[in-house]
Scaffold this motif. Structure first.
Motif, PDB file in Angstrom:
ATOM      1  N   GLY A  95       0.812  -1.212   0.000  1.00 47.85           N
ATOM      2  CA  GLY A  95       0.000   0.000   0.000  1.00 47.85           C
ATOM      3  C   GLY A  95       0.843   1.258   0.000  1.00 47.85           C
ATOM      4  N   ILE A  96       1.966   1.228   0.714  1.00 46.15           N
ATOM      5  CA  ILE A  96       2.847   2.398   0.742  1.00 46.15           C
ATOM      6  C   ILE A  96       3.580   2.549  -0.590  1.00 46.15           C
ATOM      7  N   ILE A  97       3.910   1.436  -1.230  1.00 45.17           N
ATOM      8  CA  ILE A  97       4.498   1.518  -2.575  1.00 45.17           C
ATOM      9  C   ILE A  97       3.529   2.211  -3.525  1.00 45.17           C
ATOM     10  N   ALA A  98       2.264   1.798  -3.476  1.00 49.72           N
ATOM     11  CA  ALA A  98       1.255   2.410  -4.342  1.00 49.72           C
ATOM     12  C   ALA A  98       1.050   3.881  -3.997  1.00 49.72           C
ATOM     13  N   GLN A  99       1.042   4.183  -2.709  1.00 51.63           N
ATOM     14  CA  GLN A  99       0.847   5.573  -2.290  1.00 51.63           C
ATOM     15  C   GLN A  99       1.976   6.469  -2.779  1.00 51.63           C
ATOM     16  N   SER A 100       3.212   6.030  -2.605  1.00 57.01           N
ATOM     17  CA  SER A 100       4.344   6.866  -3.002  1.00 57.01           C
ATOM     18  C   SER A 100       4.371   7.071  -4.510  1.00 57.01           C
ATOM     19  N   ALA A 101       3.992   6.039  -5.268  1.00 57.08           N
ATOM     20  CA  ALA A 101       3.933   6.191  -6.725  1.00 57.08           C
ATOM     21  C   ALA A 101       2.823   7.157  -7.126  1.00 57.08           C
ATOM     22  N   MET A 102       1.682   7.074  -6.440  1.00 55.02           N
ATOM     23  CA  MET A 102       0.576   7.978  -6.755  1.00 55.02           C
ATOM     24  C   MET A 102       0.944   9.418  -6.446  1.00 55.02           C
ATOM     25  N   SER A 132      -1.899  12.369 -28.570  1.00 49.87           N
ATOM     26  CA  SER A 132      -1.936  11.141 -27.774  1.00 49.87           C
ATOM     27  C   SER A 132      -0.531  10.625 -27.487  1.00 49.87           C
ATOM     28  N   ALA A 133       0.380  10.804 -28.466  1.00 49.39           N
ATOM     29  CA  ALA A 133       1.759  10.366 -28.252  1.00 49.39           C
ATOM     30  C   ALA A 133       2.451  11.234 -27.209  1.00 49.39           C
ATOM     31  N   LEU A 134       2.179  12.539 -27.236  1.00 49.80           N
ATOM     32  CA  LEU A 134       2.760  13.429 -26.229  1.00 49.80           C
ATOM     33  C   LEU A 134       2.282  13.052 -24.831  1.00 49.80           C
ATOM     34  N   VAL A 135       0.978  12.846 -24.700  1.00 53.72           N
ATOM     35  CA  VAL A 135       0.420  12.513 -23.391  1.00 53.72           C
ATOM     36  C   VAL A 135       0.918  11.143 -22.931  1.00 53.72           C
ATOM     37  N   THR A 136       0.961  10.184 -23.847  1.00 51.17           N
ATOM     38  CA  THR A 136       1.445   8.848 -23.487  1.00 51.17           C
ATOM     39  C   THR A 136       2.898   8.905 -23.035  1.00 51.17           C
ATOM     40  N   GLY A 137       3.702   9.698 -23.736  1.00 53.76           N
ATOM     41  CA  GLY A 137       5.094   9.848 -23.328  1.00 53.76           C
ATOM     42  C   GLY A 137       5.223  10.433 -21.940  1.00 53.76           C
ATOM     43  N   LYS A 138       4.437  11.472 -21.661  1.00 53.71           N
ATOM     44  CA  LYS A 138       4.465  12.070 -20.328  1.00 53.71           C
ATOM     45  C   LYS A 138       3.994  11.070 -19.269  1.00 53.71           C
ATOM     46  N   ALA A 139       2.936  10.322 -19.597  1.00 49.94           N
ATOM     47  CA  ALA A 139       2.369   9.384 -18.631  1.00 49.94           C
ATOM     48  C   ALA A 139       3.368   8.294 -18.264  1.00 49.94           C
ATOM     49  N   ALA A 142       6.238   9.498 -16.161  1.00 53.34           N
ATOM     50  CA  ALA A 142       5.868   9.491 -14.742  1.00 53.34           C
ATOM     51  C   ALA A 142       5.966   8.088 -14.169  1.00 53.34           C
ATOM     52  N   GLY A 143       5.629   7.089 -14.991  1.00 51.26           N
ATOM     53  CA  GLY A 143       5.755   5.710 -14.543  1.00 51.26           C
ATOM     54  C   GLY A 143       7.186   5.313 -14.249  1.00 51.26           C
ATOM     55  N   VAL A 144       8.129   5.824 -15.043  1.00 51.38           N
ATOM     56  CA  VAL A 144       9.546   5.530 -14.799  1.00 51.38           C
ATOM     57  C   VAL A 144       9.975   6.082 -13.442  1.00 51.38           C
ATOM     58  N   LYS A 145       9.582   7.316 -13.149  1.00 51.79           N
ATOM     59  CA  LYS A 145       9.914   7.893 -11.846  1.00 51.79           C
ATOM     60  C   LYS A 145       9.268   7.098 -10.717  1.00 51.79           C
ATOM     61  N   ALA A 146       8.038   6.651 -10.951  1.00 49.38           N
ATOM     62  CA  ALA A 146       7.337   5.900  -9.910  1.00 49.38           C
ATOM     63  C   ALA A 146       7.994   4.541  -9.668  1.00 49.38           C
ATOM     64  N   VAL A 147       8.493   3.904 -10.723  1.00 51.65           N
ATOM     65  CA  VAL A 147       9.166   2.613 -10.555  1.00 51.65           C
ATOM     66  C   VAL A 147      10.435   2.783  -9.724  1.00 51.65           C
ATOM     67  N   ILE A 148      11.179   3.847  -9.989  1.00 52.11           N
ATOM     68  CA  ILE A 148      12.383   4.106  -9.194  1.00 52.11           C
ATOM     69  C   ILE A 148      12.010   4.329  -7.733  1.00 52.11           C
ATOM     70  N   VAL A 177       2.613  -2.930 -13.050  1.00 51.64           N
ATOM     71  CA  VAL A 177       1.491  -2.395 -12.267  1.00 51.64           C
ATOM     72  C   VAL A 177       1.748  -0.937 -11.888  1.00 51.64           C
ATOM     73  N   VAL A 178       2.947  -0.655 -11.423  1.00 57.79           N
ATOM     74  CA  VAL A 178       3.280   0.713 -11.011  1.00 57.79           C
ATOM     75  C   VAL A 178       3.227   1.663 -12.203  1.00 57.79           C
ATOM     76  N   VAL A 179       3.727   1.232 -13.350  1.00 53.11           N
ATOM     77  CA  VAL A 179       3.718   2.091 -14.537  1.00 53.11           C
ATOM     78  C   VAL A 179       2.290   2.378 -14.989  1.00 53.11           C
ATOM     79  N   LEU A 180       1.444   1.349 -15.033  1.00 51.57           N
ATOM     80  CA  LEU A 180       0.061   1.553 -15.482  1.00 51.57           C
ATOM     81  C   LEU A 180      -0.698   2.480 -14.538  1.00 51.57           C
ATOM     82  N   ALA A 181      -0.553   2.239 -13.236  1.00 51.20           N
ATOM     83  CA  ALA A 181      -1.262   3.088 -12.276  1.00 51.20           C
ATOM     84  C   ALA A 181      -0.743   4.519 -12.324  1.00 51.20           C
ATOM     85  N   SER A 182       0.564   4.679 -12.430  1.00 47.50           N
ATOM     86  CA  SER A 182       1.133   6.027 -12.497  1.00 47.50           C
ATOM     87  C   SER A 182       0.718   6.728 -13.781  1.00 47.50           C
ATOM     88  N   ALA A 183       0.596   5.974 -14.865  1.00 47.95           N
ATOM     89  CA  ALA A 183       0.118   6.570 -16.113  1.00 47.95           C
ATOM     90  C   ALA A 183      -1.285   7.135 -15.932  1.00 47.95           C
TER      91      ALA A 183
END
Length: 284
Positions: A95-102, A132-139, A142-148, A177-183
């Motif tokens: 839960g804390i992993i998910a919270q910090s990524a969010m 859509s490509a710009l938004v997907t790239g940004k999303a 954010a997932g990369v940062k959340a995985v770290i 999971v972290v990348v999809l949720a962060s996206a």
């Protein structure tokens, strides 16, 4: 008079045809190939930022460490929350992993507003790259940062004695999971940015929705302990599906991985469409 062609310089050699492919610039990417190229570029930029300045990694590790050290260890001692035989600290860690990524992703719209104010977004909008490509790239950036961030929290949890699975496939699933949720949460932030248009308003709304999303999920306690109305909210909260998947992958509790991945992928897709539709309004 017709111009006489210039004679080749003495000693000048014709290019080796074997290297013609290397010397020819690649054709511009079009169609579906734009999206992975843009996603890769955005993710590379985020990695470069983190490698250049690691302060953000250290500072963002403080809050999840406090949740695990103080909240987790305290409630583990008093046994106030039934977790089906799982130590509460183990139950809490996903839960804390998910919270910090969010928390990383939910304020990602501030970066979009900053790029608009600095003129970067306008330059991106006039390129042939689809919105859509710009938004997907940004999303996914954010997932990369959340995985770290998730890696940092996993290390802290392991040091505190949380029993987790180190199966490589499970860890890969955690990253997905972290990348999809962060996206999704970053697209939610960008969608709000496209509506409110200012950093101050976005910051206020972001702070107003993060804790309700967190407490209306199964991050701190099982869904069965919630009142009926909160259980209904939890069922439509993507954070609940992220936590459920992380628990199943990391500590082996019963979960619904197929449903969890499906909901998160659908939520990310809807978020990308919504944020892309408002990107033009934000750029004006």
């Amino acid at each position: 008079m017709s111009a006489v062609p210039a004679a080749p310089r003495p000693g000048a050699a014709e290019p080796d045809p074997r290297f013609a492919l290397l010397l020819t610039p690649p054709p511009p990417r079009t169609g579906w190939r734009v999206v992975p190229a843009r996603v890769g570029a955005m993710c590379a930029v985020e990695l470069q930022k983190l490698l250049h300045d690691r302060t953000e990694i250290y500072t963002r590790a403080v809050q999840p460490a406090l949740w695990l050290l103080i909240f987790g260890t305290t409630f583990s001692r008093i046994h106030a929350i039934p977790t089906g035989g799982v130590p509460y600290l183990d139950f809490l860690a996903p839960g804390i992993i998910a919270q910090s990524a969010m928390f990383i992703a939910i304020f990602y719209g501030i970066m979009i507003i900053w790029e608009r104010d600095s003129g970067v977004l306008t330059k991106l909008m006039v390129t042939p790259t689809p919105r859509s490509a710009l938004v997907t790239g940004k999303a996914f950036a954010a997932g990369v940062k959340a995985v770290i961030q998730a890696v940092v929290v996993i290390v802290i949890a392991a040091l505190l004695g949380v029993g987790m699975s180190w199966n490589p496939l499970h860890l890969l699933g955690v990253a997905v999971v972290v990348v999809l949720a962060s996206a999704f949460f970053s697209c939610l932030s960008m969608t709000i940015a496209g509506i409110v248009l200012t950093r101050d308003r976005l910051m206020g709304i972001g702070q107003a929705i993060t804790m309700p999303l967190f407490f209306a999920s199964n991050a701190l306690y099982p869904v069965a302990l919630m009142p009926g109305w909160l259980q209904a909210v939890s069922k439509v909260n993507p954070l609940s599906y992220q936590v459920d998947a992380l628990r199943g992958l990391l500590i082996g509790t019963p979960s619904h991985l197929g449903l969890d991945f499906g909901v998160l992928a659908f939520a990310a897709a809807v978020g990308i469409v919504a944020a892309g539709s408002l990107l033009g309004r934000l750029a004006r």
